[in-house]
Design an enzyme around this catalytic site. Structure first.
Site, mmCIF file in Angstrom:
data_model
loop_
_atom_site.group_PDB
_atom_site.id
_atom_site.type_symbol
_atom_site.label_atom_id
_atom_site.label_comp_id
_atom_site.label_asym_id
_atom_site.label_seq_id
_atom_site.Cartn_x
_atom_site.Cartn_y
_atom_site.Cartn_z
ATOM 1 N N ASP A 76 76.822 45.543 -36.573
ATOM 2 C CA ASP A 76 76.326 46.376 -37.665
ATOM 3 C C ASP A 76 77.036 46.022 -38.972
ATOM 4 O OD1 ASP A 76 74.715 47.566 -35.898
ATOM 5 O OD2 ASP A 76 75.715 49.534 -35.906
ATOM 6 N N ALA A 78 78.340 43.123 -39.971
ATOM 7 C CA ALA A 78 77.868 41.866 -40.549
ATOM 8 C C ALA A 78 76.492 42.066 -41.159
ATOM 9 C CB ALA A 78 77.842 40.782 -39.484
ATOM 10 N N TYR A 79 75.642 42.798 -40.433
ATOM 11 C CA TYR A 79 74.295 43.068 -40.936
ATOM 12 C C TYR A 79 74.361 43.804 -42.266
ATOM 13 C CZ TYR A 79 69.581 45.033 -41.222
ATOM 14 O OH TYR A 79 68.340 45.379 -41.641
ATOM 15 N N ASP A 80 75.184 44.843 -42.296
ATOM 16 C CA ASP A 80 75.301 45.640 -43.523
ATOM 17 C C ASP A 80 75.827 44.795 -44.668
ATOM 18 O OD1 ASP A 80 74.328 47.776 -42.190
ATOM 19 O OD2 ASP A 80 76.288 48.727 -41.817
ATOM 20 N N LEU A 126 44.860 15.172 -37.115
ATOM 21 C CA LEU A 126 44.755 13.850 -36.512
ATOM 22 C C LEU A 126 43.300 13.475 -36.335
ATOM 23 C CD1 LEU A 126 47.445 14.010 -33.675
ATOM 24 C CD2 LEU A 126 47.569 12.732 -35.812
ATOM 25 N N GLU A 159 52.281 10.893 -26.741
ATOM 26 C CA GLU A 159 52.636 12.293 -26.495
ATOM 27 C C GLU A 159 51.442 13.029 -25.920
ATOM 28 O OE1 GLU A 159 53.949 13.712 -30.305
ATOM 29 O OE2 GLU A 159 55.140 11.899 -30.632
ATOM 30 N N LYS A 161 48.909 15.856 -25.839
ATOM 31 C CA LYS A 161 48.392 16.732 -26.885
ATOM 32 C C LYS A 161 48.260 18.138 -26.310
ATOM 33 C CE LYS A 161 44.927 16.824 -30.485
ATOM 34 N NZ LYS A 161 44.570 18.247 -30.318
ATOM 35 N N ASP A 163 47.278 21.913 -25.981
ATOM 36 C CA ASP A 163 46.177 22.732 -26.472
ATOM 37 C C ASP A 163 46.760 24.066 -26.931
ATOM 38 O OD1 ASP A 163 43.652 23.399 -27.155
ATOM 39 O OD2 ASP A 163 42.979 23.832 -25.123
ATOM 40 N N GLU A 221 53.926 22.596 -31.911
ATOM 41 C CA GLU A 221 52.817 23.337 -31.329
ATOM 42 C C GLU A 221 53.345 24.583 -30.621
ATOM 43 O OE1 GLU A 221 50.236 21.478 -32.061
ATOM 44 O OE2 GLU A 221 48.536 22.413 -31.040
ATOM 45 N N TYR A 271 56.968 23.261 -28.710
ATOM 46 C CA TYR A 271 57.499 21.894 -28.682
ATOM 47 C C TYR A 271 57.291 21.293 -30.066
ATOM 48 C CZ TYR A 271 57.583 21.666 -23.514
ATOM 49 O OH TYR A 271 57.839 21.860 -22.198
ATOM 50 N N LYS A 346 51.302 7.369 -31.713
ATOM 51 C CA LYS A 346 51.828 7.234 -33.079
ATOM 52 C C LYS A 346 52.618 5.943 -33.192
ATOM 53 C CE LYS A 346 52.628 12.223 -33.545
ATOM 54 N NZ LYS A 346 53.651 13.265 -33.341
ATOM 55 N N LYS A 370 41.002 12.123 -27.052
ATOM 56 C CA LYS A 370 40.671 13.415 -26.455
ATOM 57 C C LYS A 370 40.007 13.200 -25.094
ATOM 58 C CE LYS A 370 40.579 17.075 -28.665
ATOM 59 N NZ LYS A 370 40.082 17.456 -29.983
ATOM 60 N N CYS A 467 16.255 44.913 -4.763
ATOM 61 C CA CYS A 467 16.089 43.463 -4.783
ATOM 62 C C CYS A 467 15.104 43.079 -5.890
ATOM 63 C CB CYS A 467 15.580 42.975 -3.441
ATOM 64 S SG CYS A 467 15.203 41.214 -3.441
ATOM 65 N N CYS A 470 11.895 41.567 -3.890
ATOM 66 C CA CYS A 470 11.013 42.320 -2.986
ATOM 67 C C CYS A 470 11.183 43.832 -3.118
ATOM 68 C CB CYS A 470 11.230 41.888 -1.543
ATOM 69 S SG CYS A 470 12.827 42.367 -0.889
ATOM 70 N N CYS A 486 20.163 41.700 0.106
ATOM 71 C CA CYS A 486 18.832 42.230 0.342
ATOM 72 C C CYS A 486 18.609 42.153 1.846
ATOM 73 C CB CYS A 486 17.785 41.396 -0.385
ATOM 74 S SG CYS A 486 16.115 41.738 0.193
ATOM 75 N N CYS A 492 11.517 38.632 2.345
ATOM 76 C CA CYS A 492 11.855 38.688 0.921
ATOM 77 C C CYS A 492 11.504 37.317 0.339
ATOM 78 C CB CYS A 492 13.347 38.974 0.760
ATOM 79 S SG CYS A 492 13.913 38.831 -0.939
HETATM 80 ZN ZN LIG Z 1 14.534 40.930 -1.348
#
Ligand SMILES: [Zn+2]
Length: 863
Positions: A76, A78-80, A126, A159, A161, A163, A221, A271, A346, A370, A467, A470, A486, A492
């Site tokens: 506290d 240091a924060y203060d 890219l 590398e 890629k 997502d 990413e 990363y 690259k 890709k 159904c 039928c 059914c 049917c």
């Molecule tokens: Zn049926």
């Protein structure tokens, strides 16, 4: 304690308020206490800004930690001290007093504001390539632009890629001061608060003072690991919230949270994969190239600083190694910790990168290969229900057609109503469709973010209680089942049509000319019957329009009525073998008139050409005979030399086949006839031939649940006759190798039911027997060359389908296995083999080609 002592010694050397004092301040208590002795009025503006940015980063880090985890990083005191110093700086230098300053942050108002912030240097995207050819063209282009000697290796990095979402981290004097989204590359959004909750992103860069630059932009990413993603979705499901469709959506949704507490719970990872501006202080290397020569040097530097780098990076020197990387991760896409969608290549040397330069949006020294998308977004247009062969009623997603991993997908099964609920999808949602490898496409889930503003277009799916084919009331077969069925299995129309399709398939009776459409015509001819006469347009087969023109509205002629409902020719498969051409004469099916646009253009020879372009269905329906021709003139009779045959008076003779019907006569007495189409004749022929088939195929044709070709073959081989099989108990069946309890039970139940008086399955068996369908096996003559041997087939063979290769092995007493193990005796490799071939190689199992496979089948050996 030792740290603090060293710090104290250092502070002794630097006068409070001096440049080196500001730069060497650390986030420890003793340094913070020094702030109380600082006279801010003695600082110049530049010094004030530097000090403010260091202190505010720490204060903000503490605020986030306190707010989201209830556990601040500093004491506290240091924060203060830091907060106090910030306030003094802001009152002395009012330009520092912005609404974003941590001095204005109090508990309740603590949130991200997503302010637009300019990136110190542009964040490039890219360029993508989708084929090896394009990649090769880029690679050759780079070498050519650099005038790189042909025999000299060109170091590059490869590398994976990720997502995920691109992020720009700005560190000043080793302290994280800002985290920005990519935005448009020039300007991003400030999401610093949320970035501070990401565990793997350090607040302070590690290392001795001389290794820490004045300013650095670290690009990378943000993503969610698969394990964190699955945990998050389980929690969502437990809480009744719709799951995220994929880790990318989950990461994006988490980063976009106003409240960092939510982001903190989401377990995001990071990363680093790039470097933006890098500024060293005085006395440090001025030219970056002296310190960081290569892309890979930057990664080494990042590692020293404690910034996470992907463990999958590789350094390569030629094109083949790039292809190796692409192939490796193409096959192991699902095996690494995060979702990936390609490989980034690259040029490693930063000086060469600068020589190659950039276009306005992307560098020339890097490229992204890709993989075919395994996941795409599309619109869920509707959910319909489909009745399967065994009466199972499944909801099916109707999608806006979309190309994914090598094929167009327009519908995909949703399995059952519970699945629809579990996935949290609504009709009208934008959904994620995933197709990994050869797997059947799967609807993963909704893209929740896309619902905003479209709520009124969304509706929940309601599972029908009757159904759709039928109208019988649907029910669960037994308690705890998730699948509604059914129960009208005999008649049917939907179930019967599926069973007829199944019995005509190659694995069963192999009736080539009895396809899906004929099966429906035989069992369910009123499929697609319009609801009202307004959509009934007899004789309208197509509607031709000019480009841009709309079809004129259709008005049904007054007095027009829908034709009477037809009774299907087949109300069970029992009478399939009794079908005659004459039974099929009056079968009509419903067809939709197509809208055809005709475009005219003049070709290179100056001739006008018409190009017909199908625009789609018109919503207008007519009936067409399904199996017979319409009324037509009888063709002229020809002799062997294709000359018209004439009678004694010199008049031409006409061809009227025995199954044709003369309905009248035209001019010159030419007969007007109706006759079965050639397809219909072939179909009836093939039905006749199917009677002589083997027992194993008859078993497949009976649509016994869980009995596919391999099981049917095992059963036929064991019992030889249908009667023997029908008498076997479940216990006896279970004794047979390859027959599990579930299959045994299903077979025993089938024949038990068939024996009950009046049971329709019994009627089918009796009718088929009476028609002369073979009920015994007749291939005992095949030599059992593969007795006790296990063979795996992979890749495409020229003369065998996957199924027929399997059958060929089993008919010779061998075991056709789906996976390679140490117990495998041979692996047959066709074109485009998968990982099985590699595995066989690893295990040292003999690999043979199709020709050797033929030898193996005949002799039991490959010599
Ligand atoms: Zn049926």
């Amino acid at each position: 304690m030792e740290d603090a002592l060293i710090a104290d010694e250092q502070l002794d050397r630097y006068p409070i308020g001096s440049d080196p004092w500001i730069d060497s301040l650390r986030d420890i208590d003793s340094d913070a206490m020094e702030l109380d002795d600082l006279d801010v009025s003695k600082l110049n503006v530049e010094q004030a800004v530097r000090l403010w940015s260091r202190l505010s980063a720490w204060v903000e880090g503490d605020q986030v930690a306190y707010y989201v985890k209830d556990a601040p990083l500093s004491s506290d005191a240091a924060y203060d001290a830091r907060m106090n110093c910030l306030k003094r700086l802001e009152s002395e230098f009012p330009q520092l007093d912005t609404p974003q300053s941590p001095t204005h942050r109090v508990g309740g108002t603590f949130s991200n504001d997503f302010t637009a912030v300019r990136h110190p240097s542009q964040m490039m995207s890219l360029d993508d390539v989708f084929s090896f050819e394009e990649l090769r063209a880029w690679y050759d282009g780079v070498r050519k632009d650099l005038e790189w000697p042909e025999d000299k290796l060109l170091p590059m990095t490869c590398e994976v890629k990720i997502d995920g979402l691109a992020l720009n981290l700005i560190y000043r004097n080793g302290v994280l001061t800002q985290g920005l989204t990519r935005g448009d590359g020039v300007t991003g959004e400030d999401i610093t608060m949320n970035v501070r909750t990401i565990h793997s992103i350090p607040t302070n860069l590690d290392g001795p003072e001389g290794d820490i630059p004045d300013m650095v932009e670290i690009r990378g990413e943000v993503f969610m690991r698969w394990d964190d993603f699955h945990k998050l979705n389980e929690a969502n499901e437990d809480a009744g919230r719709p799951p995220f469709a994929n880790p990318r959506n989950a990461a994006a949704g988490s980063l976009r949270q106003k409240d960092p507490r939510i982001t903190a719970q989401r377990h995001l990872s990071f990363y680093a994969h790039g470097i933006g501006e890098l500024v060293w202080g005085s006395g440090k290397p001025v030219d970056v190239a002296d310190e960081v020569r290569n892309q890979s040097d930057a990664y080494t530097m990042y590692r020293k600083w404690g910034v996470p780098i992907s463990p999958h990076n590789r350094e390569v020197t030629d094109f083949d190694q790039i292809l190796d990387m692409i192939e490796y991760y193409g096959e192991h896409r699902g095996d690494i910790e995060h979702a990936l969608d390609g490989i980034v290549v690259k040029v490693d040397d930063l000086a060469l990168q600068r020589r190659l330069g950039s276009t306005s949006r992307a560098p020339r020294w890097a490229i992204a290969y890709k993989y075919p998308p395994e996941e795409v977004n599309t619109k869920l247009l509707n959910i319909v229900v489909q009745v399967g062969r065994t009466g199972r009623v499944t909801p099916v997603a109707i999608l806006n057609p979309v190309y994914v991993a090598g094929s167009t997908v327009s519908r995909t099964t949703l399995h059952n109503a519970y699945e629809v609920k579990r996935k949290g999808i609504l009709i009208g949602d934008t959904v994620v469709v995933r197709k990994a490898g050869d797997v059947i496409p799967e609807l993963v889930g909704p893209v929740i973010a896309k619902r905003e503003g479209h709520e009124q277009d969304l509706r929940e799916f309601v599972m029908p209680t009757r159904c759709p084919s039928c109208d019988t009331v649907l029910r669960y077969e037994k308690e705890g089942d998730k699948d509604l069925r059914c129960p009208n299995s005999e008649s049917c129309p939907a179930q019967l049509a599926e069973r007829v399709i199944n019995l005509a398939a190659r694995k069963a009776f192999d009736i080539e000319h009895l396809g899906d459409q004929s099966a429906v015509a035989l069992t369910n001819p009123e499929d697609n019957r319009p609801d009202s006469v307004e959509a009934y347009a007899p004789g309208v087969r197509e509607i031709v329009v000019e480009p841009g023109e709309e079809p004129a509205p259709y008005l049904a002629p007054s007095g027009l009525e829908l034709p009477p409902i037809q009774e299907p020719v087949l109300t069970s498969e029992a009478n399939l073998f009794d079908l005659e051409a004459s039974d099929l004469r009056d079968v009509y099916v419903w067809r939709e008139a197509q809208i055809i646009e005709v475009r005219r253009h003049v070709d290179s020879h100056g001739k006008e050409r018409k190009v017909r372009h199908r625009l789609g269905g018109s919503g207008l329906w007519h009936r067409e005979p399904a199996f017979w021709s319409g009324v037509k003139d009888a063709p002229l009779k020809k002799d062997a030399n294709r000359k018209t045959v004439k009678d004694s008076e010199g008049n031409p003779e006409y061809e009227v086949k025995p199954d044709a019907v003369i309905v009248g006569h035209g001019r010159n007495g030419r007969p007007r006839i109706e006759e079965p189409t050639e397809n219909t004749r072939k179909m009836l022929d093939e039905i006749e031939k199917a009677k002589h088939t083997d027992l194993s195929r008859v078993l497949v044709a009976l649509s016994i649940r869980h009995v596919g070709p391999p099981t049917a073959f095992t059963l036929a081989k064991h019992f030889k006759t249908l009667d023997a099989l029908a008498d076997a108990s479940a216990e006896e069946l279970e004794q047979i190798d390859g027959i599990g309890a579930e299959i045994a039970d299903s077979i025993a139940t089938f024949f038990e039911e068939a024996r009950m008086p009046g049971n329709w399955r019994g009627r089918v068996l009796e009718a088929w027997k009476a028609a002369g369908v073979g009920m015994s096996t007749h291939d005992e003559g095949l030599p059992q060359t593969l007795e006790g041997k296990s063979v795996v087939v992979t890749g495409t063979l020229e003369h065998f389908s996957r199924e027929s290769a399997k059958e060929a092995i089993e008919r010779r007493g061998g075991k056709a296995s789906g996976s390679v193990s140490r117990k495998t005796d041979w692996v047959v490799v066709g074109a485009n083999p998968g990982s099985k071939a590699t595995k066989a190689e690893e295990l040292g199992i003999p690999i043979i080609d199709e020709q050797q496979f033929d030898t193996l089948l005949a002799t039991g050996d490959v010599q």
